[in-house]
Motif scaffolding. Sequence first.
Motif, PDB file in Angstrom:
ATOM      1  N   LYS A 103      78.013  45.680  19.075  1.00 35.67           N
ATOM      2  CA  LYS A 103      76.933  47.185  18.802  1.00 35.67           C
ATOM      3  C   LYS A 103      75.387  46.564  18.300  1.00 35.67           C
ATOM      4  O   LYS A 103      74.917  46.710  17.737  1.00 35.67           O
ATOM      5  N   SER A 104      76.083  45.087  17.836  1.00 30.29           N
ATOM      6  CA  SER A 104      73.954  43.935  18.155  1.00 30.29           C
ATOM      7  C   SER A 104      73.337  43.767  19.298  1.00 30.29           C
ATOM      8  O   SER A 104      72.796  43.032  18.356  1.00 30.29           O
TER       9      SER A 104
ATOM     10  N   GLN B 216      70.936  47.788  20.199  1.00 32.06           N
ATOM     11  CA  GLN B 216      70.080  48.220  19.172  1.00 32.06           C
ATOM     12  C   GLN B 216      68.930  48.935  19.394  1.00 32.06           C
ATOM     13  O   GLN B 216      68.102  49.241  19.008  1.00 32.06           O
TER      14      GLN B 216
ATOM     15  N   LYS C 292      71.210  52.951  20.551  1.00 39.41           N
ATOM     16  CA  LYS C 292      71.727  53.528  19.259  1.00 39.41           C
ATOM     17  C   LYS C 292      71.445  54.796  18.687  1.00 39.41           C
ATOM     18  O   LYS C 292      72.453  55.780  18.178  1.00 39.41           O
TER      19      LYS C 292
ATOM     20  N   TYR D 196      70.291  31.216  17.172  1.00 41.86           N
ATOM     21  CA  TYR D 196      71.024  31.786  16.558  1.00 41.86           C
ATOM     22  C   TYR D 196      72.344  33.146  17.511  1.00 41.86           C
ATOM     23  O   TYR D 196      72.797  32.996  17.576  1.00 41.86           O
TER      24      TYR D 196
ATOM     25  N   LYS E 137      75.789  33.289  18.540  1.00 42.54           N
ATOM     26  CA  LYS E 137      77.184  34.334  18.095  1.00 42.54           C
ATOM     27  C   LYS E 137      77.527  34.935  19.359  1.00 42.54           C
ATOM     28  O   LYS E 137      78.470  35.071  19.640  1.00 42.54           O
TER      29      LYS E 137
ATOM     30  N   LYS F  33      81.433  52.099   9.987  1.00 48.03           N
ATOM     31  CA  LYS F  33      80.821  50.822  10.136  1.00 48.03           C
ATOM     32  C   LYS F  33      79.213  50.380   9.570  1.00 48.03           C
ATOM     33  O   LYS F  33      78.866  49.513  10.159  1.00 48.03           O
ATOM     34  N   ASP F  34      78.892  51.834   9.094  1.00 51.13           N
ATOM     35  CA  ASP F  34      77.313  51.634   9.592  1.00 51.13           C
ATOM     36  C   ASP F  34      76.636  51.357   8.278  1.00 51.13           C
ATOM     37  O   ASP F  34      75.563  51.750   7.780  1.00 51.13           O
TER      38      ASP F  34
ATOM     39  N   ASP G  37      72.742  47.669  11.440  1.00 52.20           N
ATOM     40  CA  ASP G  37      72.986  46.594  12.063  1.00 52.20           C
ATOM     41  C   ASP G  37      73.323  44.797  11.345  1.00 52.20           C
ATOM     42  O   ASP G  37      73.504  44.705  12.606  1.00 52.20           O
TER      43      ASP G  37
ATOM     44  N   SER H 118      77.512  44.886  12.565  1.00 54.12           N
ATOM     45  CA  SER H 118      76.925  45.323  13.477  1.00 54.12           C
ATOM     46  C   SER H 118      77.001  43.585  13.776  1.00 54.12           C
ATOM     47  O   SER H 118      77.789  42.396  14.715  1.00 54.12           O
ATOM     48  N   GLU H 119      76.179  42.854  13.749  1.00 51.37           N
ATOM     49  CA  GLU H 119      75.486  41.633  14.103  1.00 51.37           C
ATOM     50  C   GLU H 119      76.145  40.318  13.036  1.00 51.37           C
ATOM     51  O   GLU H 119      76.885  39.757  14.132  1.00 51.37           O
TER      52      GLU H 119
ATOM     53  N   LEU I 226      86.419  42.127  16.250  1.00 53.73           N
ATOM     54  CA  LEU I 226      86.921  43.302  16.581  1.00 53.73           C
ATOM     55  C   LEU I 226      87.024  44.032  15.621  1.00 53.73           C
ATOM     56  O   LEU I 226      87.681  44.370  14.117  1.00 53.73           O
TER      57      LEU I 226
ATOM     58  N   GLU J 104      71.816  57.380  10.058  1.00 55.74           N
ATOM     59  CA  GLU J 104      73.110  56.663  11.125  1.00 55.74           C
ATOM     60  C   GLU J 104      73.771  58.537  11.446  1.00 55.74           C
ATOM     61  O   GLU J 104      74.662  58.230  12.782  1.00 55.74           O
TER      62      GLU J 104
ATOM     63  N   LYS K 159      75.117  59.622  15.077  1.00 56.37           N
ATOM     64  CA  LYS K 159      76.307  59.867  15.466  1.00 56.37           C
ATOM     65  C   LYS K 159      76.543  61.120  15.715  1.00 56.37           C
ATOM     66  O   LYS K 159      77.748  61.792  16.670  1.00 56.37           O
TER      67      LYS K 159
END
Lengths: 413, 426
Positions: A271-272, A277, A281, A336, A340, B70-71, B79, B82-83, B91, B132, B136
């Motif tokens: 998701k990143s 993004q 999304k 970075y 990742k 997860k949001d 974001d 997730s990052e 995972l 979010e 969704k």
Amino acid sequence: MIEFEKYTLDNGLRVLLHKDISSPLIAVNVLYDVGSRDEDPEKTGFAHLFEHLMFGGSLNVPDFDIPIQIAGGDNNAFTNSDVTNFYNVLPKENVETALWLESDRMLQLNFNQEMLDIQKKVVVEEFKETCLNVPYGDMWHELSKLCYKTHPYQWPTIGKDFSHIEKAQLEDVESFFNKHYHPNNAILCISGNFELAHIKERIQNWFGPIPPGQIVPRKLAQESKQIEKREFIKYSNVPGQNFLIAYHMVERSHPDYYTFDLISDLLSTGKSSRFYQKLAKRGDLFNSLSAYISGNMDPGLFIIDGKVAEDQDFNLAIEKAKIELNQLQSELVTNYELAKIKNKIISLLEYSELSILNKAINLSHFELMGDANLINRQAQMYENISANDIQRIAQEYFTEENCNSLVYLPNAN
Amino acid sequence: MIDRINGPNIKEVSISDFPKHRKIQLKNGMDLYILNAGTQNIFKLEIIYHGGRRYESKSSVGRMCASILKDGIDGKNADELSEFWDYYGALINTFSDLDTAGVNLTSLNKHSHELLPTFFSMINKPIFPSEEIENKKKIFSEKLKRELSKNDVIGYRELTSIIYGSEHFYGYNTNPEDFQKITRNDLIEHFEKYWGANRAFAILSGKISPSLELEVIEHLSNLRQAKTIYRSEALVPIQSLIKKGVFNYATSNKMQAAIKLGTVTIHRSNPDYTYLYLLIQILGGYFGSRLMKNLREEKGLCYNIYASIDRLKSSNYLYISAEVDGDKIEESIKEIKKEILLLQEELVSEEELQMVKNYINGKIMAGLDGPFRSSQLIKSYLSTEMSFDDFKIFNTKLSNASPIILRAIAKKYLDIDQLIQVIVGP
């Protein structure tokens, strides 16, 4: 680190053994160096039809399912453009059953009209079920045709048309077997809980006596460089607007292969990722957008796969996706972000080594590329990729001349 | 010497033991199961809550609730989260099925220290960000619309809806427009009522060091409590659910038809369950099954056909599923019924029975290959509130099953007149 022993039998069969005593099971994998790229353009779908016939009985074994099931195991197979791969997973006590079955069908298949007729029907049903009965089911047919003009990747593994399968004759099938199914055109890999000296002796007993065959070196018409953008819009009975954008890329054994793979992860894994993004999304322009590589042995495709949201302009969607590719050309990826993606890839490699079957299949594929030990060098290949490599690949390959775009639009519009 | 005609001697596959594990009861009453095995330096932590669809106040609230965790947490939006997971190659998955819901984390051991605090913030203090949630809804709705263009999907939905009724939590289907009716408060309410230590258990599997174990225990001991205390759920009575009939659904997708024949059936806790399971395997549970042999291998009517029992906490149903040519529907159904009748009239041969038993034993063994797979077995037992001793009972019954028992079971539980027929396609 996956340790393994490698040797070749006198008949040319390459053998790989990887011991893992943490599992109660053993995986036996046999890879034949034949795929749909080896087919006659008028007889496509044969490699896959063959995968089915290989379960229809061999010289001494009338039924393949019964013995493997009695042994408490399971077997299956897959075919793609490059290889046909058969695998068995069974309790360690009964590994020899798989050696018997695999060696017998390598020795001689039992060809008969009745079996052929049945499997032709099954494959035609599979064709209908996966390519005709489902929306976008013929997408790979269309994409292959668009991207490849001379190379046999121009048809998908299931075949160009099911009439090719319907027309298959017993003598075609026999000649295909005699051309490709020999020990010197195969790789046997066994992974799991075995005793080394014992398994080697059993392999020699079952596979050693199979005579080698004449293997004609592969001479495929290679695709000449694409010099002009190609586009095809198809109106069809589909629920939404989908597109595939494909760029020709390098072959599997090329060092840049790993860079293409990393770029696809950077764009769309997790998701990143950039696609998620920036574009997917919110769901306002795309329902989903992903990038992946076809992973072929000969030069394959780098593919952008977009499902456009209802009522949105697909041209705009494609343009937005391409802006992301342009950005890879104009700006270097940061340290970075690169770190990742590498972390992610290396974790996934580690997760994939949990299964003895995965290990057996992967070892066989790397051996086909020239050296099974490449499996242990993958992480390093990804580690070596620099931001400049990414930019170089993007500039060289993500160009309009190298671009193939396939769009599906719903009929009603 | 080798004997190519008869092949090697096949050894009887030994019955597997239930995976070795330790159970620790934490100070907040929650149970933690630890499976320490495997060769890779990886762990998986899974927390399972009694908080699935059956507890929903509105259609798909449970699923949406699991997914939205997860949001966002305090200090990290969707974001950034997730990052964060991606940076460590971790995972993270949430799930919500008919009975339970939960979340799991898979990671290299060396990152546990960085990852666990954030993982637990997510299930202790999610922030349910409005933006979010709106995203969704749209994505879920679009995805469902696409799914509904598949005959097979429609067939499955209709079958369960007919069996349990369109109001029942095992029977109702979500429609694309339902997502719009869900509010942020619905999700928060669902979370507060059901996502807590007093309705949960956890499984930690992989190569588990003592320090990782301590770290996980510490976090789990401080897991939030749910507002609703969990009590075991009663079984859904079978009698009221027995129905019959033929249901046709025409779709624009006409090349092939999806066929489902199904009925409600006995629960896993019924003493006959193991035998019925075995019988369904013989009928259509594996590649060489009766249905596969007849409809696929002999007649080429379909590419895939199978029979299965879906196991839920409070009920089971069985069904036969196939996709066939539009003009082969009648013939296929006739053959399916013929195979069922055969099981009621004739004894299964000892050879076939032994083969299927070995096959099932091999499958069970494959399900114990590696710590992550073993953890799934433990999860399935705990989720449906089966005792681990039932594993042994299942295995013993399996080896004792005889052709006579199976014929009686076929007569008792496979009544052709009570099979609901769902046909989707032409």
